[in-house]
Design a protein around this motif. Structure first.
Motif, PDB file in Angstrom:
ATOM      1  N   SER A 171       0.806  -1.171   0.027  1.00 33.09           N
ATOM      2  CA  SER A 171      -0.164  -0.034   0.023  1.00 33.09           C
ATOM      3  C   SER A 171       0.830   1.245   0.017  1.00 33.09           C
ATOM      4  N   GLU A 172       2.152   0.970  -0.027  1.00 37.13           N
ATOM      5  CA  GLU A 172       3.034   2.521   0.041  1.00 37.13           C
ATOM      6  C   GLU A 172       2.954   3.050  -1.296  1.00 37.13           C
ATOM      7  N   ARG A 173       2.332   2.825  -2.261  1.00 37.20           N
ATOM      8  CA  ARG A 173       2.289   3.399  -3.341  1.00 37.20           C
ATOM      9  C   ARG A 173       0.821   4.077  -3.534  1.00 37.20           C
ATOM     10  N   GLN A 174       0.030   4.159  -2.470  1.00 33.86           N
ATOM     11  CA  GLN A 174      -1.340   4.501  -2.549  1.00 33.86           C
ATOM     12  C   GLN A 174      -1.468   5.991  -3.161  1.00 33.86           C
ATOM     13  N   THR A 175      -0.938   6.699  -2.369  1.00 26.22           N
ATOM     14  CA  THR A 175      -0.871   8.376  -2.691  1.00 26.22           C
ATOM     15  C   THR A 175      -0.807   8.595  -4.327  1.00 26.22           C
ATOM     16  N   LEU A 177      -0.866   6.524  -7.002  1.00 28.09           N
ATOM     17  CA  LEU A 177      -1.925   6.173  -7.549  1.00 28.09           C
ATOM     18  C   LEU A 177      -3.132   7.066  -7.754  1.00 28.09           C
ATOM     19  N   ILE A 178      -3.537   7.586  -6.561  1.00 26.49           N
ATOM     20  CA  ILE A 178      -4.606   8.358  -6.374  1.00 26.49           C
ATOM     21  C   ILE A 178      -4.107   9.767  -7.293  1.00 26.49           C
ATOM     22  N   ALA A 182      -6.553   6.918  -9.385  1.00 26.48           N
ATOM     23  CA  ALA A 182      -7.251   5.915  -8.870  1.00 26.48           C
ATOM     24  C   ALA A 182      -8.448   6.686  -8.154  1.00 26.48           C
ATOM     25  N   PHE A 184      -9.930   4.361  -5.701  1.00 28.69           N
ATOM     26  CA  PHE A 184      -9.521   3.252  -4.733  1.00 28.69           C
ATOM     27  C   PHE A 184      -8.567   2.594  -5.082  1.00 28.69           C
ATOM     28  N   VAL A 185      -7.484   2.224  -4.055  1.00 26.87           N
ATOM     29  CA  VAL A 185      -6.466   1.461  -4.167  1.00 26.87           C
ATOM     30  C   VAL A 185      -6.677  -0.089  -3.453  1.00 26.87           C
ATOM     31  N   ASP A 187      -4.854  -3.319  -1.887  1.00 30.21           N
ATOM     32  CA  ASP A 187      -3.565  -3.966  -1.548  1.00 30.21           C
ATOM     33  C   ASP A 187      -4.118  -5.384  -1.408  1.00 30.21           C
TER      34      ASP A 187
END
Length: 318
Positions: A171-175, A177-178, A182, A184-185, A187
């Motif tokens: 989940s470390e790349r969530q920001t 991707l948003i 994106a 929703f992300v 994991d």
């Protein structure tokens, strides 16, 4: 010329940086002095499994300067900057490629991003727009969303007005991707993808799944809504592409396979890549590069691309 070659398939360490004879430009080809090379998923798969000759030069994608043109070529000239695709040979200082498999690089576009764009964004556009037929208000689930094709698909789906569910490992790349589009992300290391797809759609399922992984095809089908579409365009997972087709038949779902190697020269596809290059030059899409290596460090670059879970593409420069 210098090139990164291998004699027998295997791990990244099989790659060697050696002197080779310069390629000869055929009558329908251009000879490119390579400036940037995009390491594609297929390059890694081929290096692990395929060797057609000693000192085999792997590589699908690169960009650089045209230094020679074949006698039948009228659409390219010496001095043009081009991005190119072919089934082999990009990991080298010089590359002879059919002129029909090249695209002019727009002014202002970084040459490394130009090398990355045709396969990543071309594949994503054909999958999301042409085959997937995404519509405004639909929900799209994208596997391997942190990869080159995945990041492109996220952007194109969001620009088409879709809700985007991006599936990643960690989940470390969530920001990031948003930031790229994106909604929703998910994991996949922490959550069941099918269950999350159902939860985020109030039990209905998603309208479209983009799957470049292959081993996730059954889960992709299970995440689809009735009459949904699944586009699969690779086998990064390396397993058999086996699925139970009874469920999609009962649910009136549609499966599309995408292999870009056989259609890049089709005028509609070739023109789409031209448009995407222009969009990148205008800042309308973001070609994400995780890290750059020198060609002489090809073994390290392949190892990083395989093991580091990069965000976007890994490139090599000369």
């Amino acid at each position: 010329m210098k090139a990164a070659v291998y004699d027998n398939p295997g791990p990244p360490s099989v790659l060697k940086y050696v002197d080779m004879s310069d390629p000869v430009c055929g009558r329908d080809e251009v000879l490119i002095r390579v400036e940037a090379i995009s390491i594609e998923g297929g390059d890694l798969i081929n290096r692990r499994s395929t060797s057609q000759a000693p000192r085999w030069v792997v590589g699908y994608a690169a960009a650089g300067l045209v230094v020679s043109v074949g006698k039948d070529v009228t659409t390219r000239a010496v001095g043009d900057k081009v991005a190119a695709f072919s089934m082999q040979g990009s990991h080298a200082e010089l590359w002879a490629v059919a002129a029909s498999r090249t695209w002019l690089v727009p002014a202002g576009l970084d040459i490394a991003k130009a090398a990355v764009l045709p396969i990543s964004f071309g594949s994503a556009h054909h999958s999301v727009i042409t085959r997937g037929g995404v519509g405004e208000g639909e929900t799209v689930l994208i596997h391997a969303a942190a990869g080159g094709v995945g990041l492109a698909a996220v952007q194109l789906a969001r620009q088409a007005g879709a809700t985007v569910v991006a599936v990643v490992s960690g989940s470390e790349r969530q920001t990031r991707l948003i930031e790229l589009g994106a909604t929703f992300v998910v994991d996949r290391m922490q959550h069941d993808v099918e269950e999350e797809a159902r939860r985020l759609t109030n039990g209905t399922g998603v309208d479209l799944v983009i799957d470049p992984v292959g081993s996730t095809l059954q889960a992709s089908l299970s995440a689809l809504a009735p009459e949904g579409r699944l586009v699969f365009l690779g086998n990064a997972g390396g397993g058999k592409l086996d699925v139970d087709l009874w469920q999609p038949m009962q649910n009136n779902q549609t499966l599309h396979g995408v292999f870009m190697g056989s259609i890049f020269e089709r005028p509609s596809v070739h023109g789409t890549v031209d448009n995407l290059l222009a969009a990148a030059a205008a800042g309308q899409i973001d070609v994400v590069i995780d890290r750059s290596f020198a060609l002489e460090d090809a073994a390290k670059a392949h190892e990083y691309a395989e093991a580091a879970k990069p965000l976007g593409r890994v490139v090599m420069t000369l």
